[in-house]
Write a protein that holds these residues in place. Sequence first.
Motif, mmCIF file in Angstrom:
data_model
loop_
_atom_site.group_PDB
_atom_site.id
_atom_site.type_symbol
_atom_site.label_atom_id
_atom_site.label_comp_id
_atom_site.label_asym_id
_atom_site.label_seq_id
_atom_site.Cartn_x
_atom_site.Cartn_y
_atom_site.Cartn_z
ATOM 1 N N TYR A 180 0.534 -20.882 -34.725
ATOM 2 C CA TYR A 180 -0.427 -20.039 -35.668
ATOM 3 C C TYR A 180 -0.458 -20.974 -37.037
ATOM 4 N N ARG A 181 -1.594 -21.077 -37.377
ATOM 5 C CA ARG A 181 -1.812 -21.777 -38.793
ATOM 6 C C ARG A 181 -2.526 -21.035 -39.665
ATOM 7 N N ARG A 182 -1.998 -20.968 -40.971
ATOM 8 C CA ARG A 182 -2.522 -20.335 -42.079
ATOM 9 C C ARG A 182 -2.103 -20.906 -43.446
ATOM 10 N N ASP A 183 -3.108 -21.376 -44.283
ATOM 11 C CA ASP A 183 -2.800 -21.768 -45.542
ATOM 12 C C ASP A 183 -1.578 -22.849 -45.644
ATOM 13 N N GLY A 184 -1.836 -23.682 -44.705
ATOM 14 C CA GLY A 184 -0.766 -24.794 -44.581
ATOM 15 C C GLY A 184 0.587 -24.555 -44.073
ATOM 16 N N ILE A 185 0.790 -23.105 -43.525
ATOM 17 C CA ILE A 185 1.766 -22.637 -42.990
ATOM 18 C C ILE A 185 1.780 -22.696 -41.469
ATOM 19 N N VAL A 186 2.722 -23.334 -40.653
ATOM 20 C CA VAL A 186 2.611 -23.593 -39.257
ATOM 21 C C VAL A 186 3.817 -22.586 -38.835
#
Length: 115
Positions: free
Chosen positions: A72-78
Amino acid sequence: MGKKKADEPHFDINKDYMAEDERDTETRTVIQEKLVVRTLNKKFLRYRDAELVYSLEHKKLLEMADQCGAIYRRDGIVLINRDIFDEYLEKFHQPAGLYQTNGNREKKVLEDREG
């Protein structure tokens, strides 16, 4: 003048007298254990935590997580979904008794003993 509180020895009902650095080490150990338990109970792990939990290097972990669709990726967070990743890992579970090493050397030794 009276004694300052810092001059008084530390006393814990459950422990004998201990040095300041021993208490600090013990406190750090307890905090680290709590963090590990908290990490193990998470449904989603950052890749750094997942590397420690699964004992895999970064590249291999992300490759496997991508293959099973656990990323899951969101705003550079994995984040990696543990439920999906654990289910994927179970596909590679090897039944007991199939372990072979050194080019089937152990299997050959067993065959020589039997034959």
